[in-house]
Design an enzyme around this catalytic site. Structure first.
Site, short mmCIF file in Angstrom:
data_model
loop_
_atom_site.label_atom_id
_atom_site.label_comp_id
_atom_site.label_asym_id
_atom_site.label_seq_id
_atom_site.Cartn_x
_atom_site.Cartn_y
_atom_site.Cartn_z
N GLY A 77 9.75 8.25 -4.84
CA GLY A 77 9.66 7.48 -6.07
C GLY A 77 11.04 7.25 -6.64
O GLY A 77 12.00 7.92 -6.25
N CYS A 104 10.86 13.14 -0.05
CA CYS A 104 11.91 12.63 -0.93
C CYS A 104 11.69 13.12 -2.37
O CYS A 104 11.80 14.29 -2.65
CB CYS A 104 12.01 11.12 -0.81
SG CYS A 104 13.56 10.47 -1.42
N TYR A 105 11.31 12.22 -3.27
CA TYR A 105 11.03 12.65 -4.65
C TYR A 105 9.96 13.75 -4.67
O TYR A 105 10.06 14.72 -5.42
CB TYR A 105 10.56 11.44 -5.46
CG TYR A 105 10.21 11.72 -6.91
CD1 TYR A 105 11.20 11.77 -7.88
CD2 TYR A 105 8.89 11.91 -7.30
CE1 TYR A 105 10.88 12.02 -9.20
CE2 TYR A 105 8.55 12.17 -8.62
CZ TYR A 105 9.55 12.22 -9.57
OH TYR A 105 9.24 12.47 -10.88
N HIS A 192 12.52 10.43 5.11
CA HIS A 192 11.23 9.72 5.17
C HIS A 192 10.65 9.76 6.59
O HIS A 192 11.01 8.91 7.41
CB HIS A 192 11.41 8.27 4.72
CG HIS A 192 11.68 8.16 3.26
ND1 HIS A 192 10.67 8.08 2.34
CD2 HIS A 192 12.84 8.17 2.55
CE1 HIS A 192 11.19 8.02 1.12
NE2 HIS A 192 12.50 8.08 1.22
N GLU A 194 7.84 8.77 7.48
CA GLU A 194 6.90 7.67 7.67
C GLU A 194 7.56 6.39 8.18
O GLU A 194 6.87 5.47 8.61
CB GLU A 194 6.14 7.39 6.35
CG GLU A 194 6.96 6.78 5.22
CD GLU A 194 7.75 7.80 4.40
OE1 GLU A 194 8.02 8.90 4.91
OE2 GLU A 194 8.13 7.47 3.26
N GLY A 247 -8.44 -17.82 6.04
CA GLY A 247 -7.51 -16.74 6.37
C GLY A 247 -8.26 -15.60 7.07
O GLY A 247 -9.49 -15.57 7.09
N VAL A 248 -7.47 -14.69 7.62
CA VAL A 248 -8.07 -13.59 8.38
C VAL A 248 -8.98 -12.75 7.49
O VAL A 248 -10.10 -12.41 7.87
CB VAL A 248 -6.96 -12.68 8.97
CG1 VAL A 248 -7.57 -11.55 9.77
CG2 VAL A 248 -6.02 -13.50 9.83
N ASP A 249 -8.52 -12.44 6.29
CA ASP A 249 -9.26 -11.50 5.44
C ASP A 249 -10.64 -12.02 5.06
O ASP A 249 -11.64 -11.35 5.24
CB ASP A 249 -8.48 -11.20 4.14
CG ASP A 249 -7.04 -10.83 4.42
OD1 ASP A 249 -6.75 -10.48 5.59
OD2 ASP A 249 -6.21 -10.88 3.50
N LYS A 390 -3.87 -4.61 6.44
CA LYS A 390 -3.98 -5.83 7.25
C LYS A 390 -4.23 -5.54 8.74
O LYS A 390 -5.08 -6.17 9.36
CB LYS A 390 -2.69 -6.64 7.09
CG LYS A 390 -2.79 -8.05 7.61
CD LYS A 390 -3.28 -8.94 6.50
CE LYS A 390 -3.52 -10.34 6.97
NZ LYS A 390 -3.94 -11.18 5.83
#
Ligand code: XMP
Length: 534
Positions: A77, A104-105, A192, A194, A247-249, A390
């Site tokens: 953060g 991190c934070y 990080h 991730e 759209g895909v969604d 997505k």
């Protein structure tokens, strides 16, 4: 829990609704302190087969226990843990009852909570650093090598560790780059894990999720599909109106709903006048003709363009489009109803990025499918993709038999070309923008680059530049081509397009789009820019 505050009450009634809290049983919660990578953490954990979702940083421990989470990750953060008003989790998070990984934070919060010291670092650390692991247990189990490349992004550092916490590794600027608690239930990393730049980051997260939290692999798209169809089928009676955009969604949402509630479903495609070239025809072909989804087409372009007249402010344009969109639906529903439900393909990042969470992140853009709905909307919301990222939606679409060309189609924003037109949306700017976007899309496909990037499009404003055609001076428009690479749209990098392809693209636009005399290429990443210009 405010994460799903917008639609939660309605969705609970809708029956087809699923709540983060139910899905999080046996999963890992990410308490969100507003870090730019918070979403990535959740996605990485999900890709390990364990459900993960962002929760407000101050989610009570009692709620976490009630949900049955197996572990908690404290995100990064922008704040300083010692700063006034800095976000802190409930103290009970550090009691050791639920395993915790601080990033991190989040790591600094662990140090501070146990009585250690966190200060402004003498030297800030951004980018790649070398982690020298000194303790290969817990999150570092099985990770070999003397120096591991890791990604740092911090201005504060832990300068003294309290009793009860020990160091697991160091970097040049962080004497305690990783720590653990004596009982092995809490871990913290200054870097990080991730992000892809961190070597063995996935293994570290996997160690935490499986070895420390003892979570089990229960999250898969096959499972999600089965459960969602089942739960949608339990939706109390009433017809469902579903907005599709091509759209895909929304395509995935409509096919999913068609599979669950076929006889009760009516899809409507609203032509806002802000669509890509040939979009309505294409949607009709693949959704209606090929996949059997019941769709009606409504041409509302005059209404949208009328409402946008004279508006130049991007947020105002977005809000107006959202409003007209919702009104058009309501009218359609009244005339063709009765409908009880409105279904939409809203995704998880749309929900979070529109600011509907108590995490200290600011509202960046009002996505019309979330923020623009009027308070007195009479239809109950069904958002079957609300928990998905997505890439997960694409996987789901493939399972549902949606053709690869549709699944692979670049995202297109709800407010359409209006967000690719800077300033007022006029018929002429719309014509230029639509034609230029068409050329970009075609050229990218022909160059074999389309599937390599997240999005490729063109945008324009009111700039008039001087050109020359033959021997004649010709003043015309300038369009900017923007092509970005991204994994989830939360961050993006501009695409290093090969020069010959860029050259061909530029000449195609000026040759094929009457009125454009100059082409620029956008070389900004997100952040600081966003993907769409407005
Ligand atoms: P930004 O511009 O915020 O875009 O970096 C992130 C991603 O979201 C898309 N986008 C939208 N999608 N409704 C949508 O459904 C919207 O209002 C909207 N605005 C942006 C954008 O194309 C990109 O993929």
């Amino acid at each position: 829990m405010r994460t799903s505050s917008v639609a939660a009450p309605t969705r609970a009634k809708a029956g087809g609704a699923r709540k983060d809290s139910a899905l999080l049983r046996g999963g890992v919660a990410v308490l969100d302190f507003g870090g730019q990578y918070s979403h990535l953490i959740a996605r990485r954990v999900r890709s390990l087969g364990v459900y993960s979702a962002l929760l407000p940083f101050d989610t009570p421990v009692s709620a976490l226990k009630q949900m049955g989470v197996k572990g908690v990750i404290l995100s990064g953060g922008p704040s300083s843990v010692y700063g006034k008003g800095a976000p802190h989790p409930e103290e009970g998070v550090f009691s050791g009852e639920i395993p915790v990984l601080g990033i991190c934070y989040g790591y600094q919060l662990i140090v501070q909570a146990h009585g250690g010291e966190v200060k402004r670092a003498e030297r800030r650390e951004y980018g790649k650093a070398e982690l020298r692991i000194t303790d290969r247990t817990g999150i570092f189990e099985g990770i070999e090598g003397s120096g591991v490349v890791c990604w740092m992004s911090h201005g504060d550092s832990a300068t003294r560790l309290p009793r009860g916490l020990t160091s697991m590794g160091e970097s040049d600027n962080s004497p305690y780059a990783a720590i653990r608690s004596a009982d092995g239930a809490q871990f913290g990393v200054q870097f990080h894990p991730e992000v892809v730049q961190t070597e063995h980051g996935d293994e570290m997260l996997s160690n935490f999720v499986f070895n420390v939290c003892r979570a089990e692999r229960t999250w898969s798209m096959e499972g999600f599909l089965e459960e969602t169809v089942e739960s949608l089928r339990r939706t109390p009676e009433g017809r469902v109106l579903c907005a599709v955009s091509g759209g895909v969604d929304s395509s995935v949402a409509s096919v999913l709903l068609n599979r669950s509630l076929h006889d009760r479903l009516q899809c409507v495609f609203i032509d806002t006048g802000l669509l890509r070239q040939g979009e309505a025809e294409e949607v009709s072909r693949f959704l209606r003709d090929d996949l059997g989804v019941p769709i009606e087409f409504v041409d509302a372009s005059k209404r949208f363009l009328g409402a946008l007249k004279g508006l130049a402010d991007p947020e105002e344009k977005r809000k107006v489009i959202g409003r007209v969109f919702a009104q058009t639906f309501e009218e359609y529903a009244r005339v063709n109803g009765p409908f009880r439900y409105l279904a939409q393909g809203t995704l998880y990042p749309d929900v979070i990025e529109s600011g509907h969470t108590s995490a200290p992140a600011s509202v960046i853009k009002t996505h019309h499918n979330v923020g623009g709905l009027p308070k007195d909307l009479k239809l109950e919301l069904i958002e079957p993709l609300r928990e998905l990222y997505k890439d997960e939606v694409r996987a789901l679409g493939t399972l549902l038999g949606i053709p690869a060309a549709v699944i692979g189609r670049h995202p297109f924003p709800g407010p359409g070309l209006a967000v690719r037109i800077i300033g007022e949306v006029t018929p002429e700017k719309l014509r230029l923008c639509r034609a230029a976007n068409h050329v970009v899309e075609q050229a990218m496909r022909e160059e074999g680059l389309y599937d390599r990037v997240w999005q490729a499009f063109a945008y324009l404003g009111d700039d008039r530049v001087t050109g020359v055609l033959g021997d004649e001076r010709r003043v015309g428009a300038q369009v900017t081509v923007r092509v970005v690479e991204s994994v989830d749209a939360m961050t993006a990098d501009w695409f290093r397009m090969p020069y010959p392809a860029l050259e061909r693209l530029s000449s195609r636009i000026t040759n094929e789009v009457e009125g454009v005399v100059s082409v620029a290429y956008s070389v900004s990443s997100k952040p600081p820019a966003t993907i769409e210009p407005q």
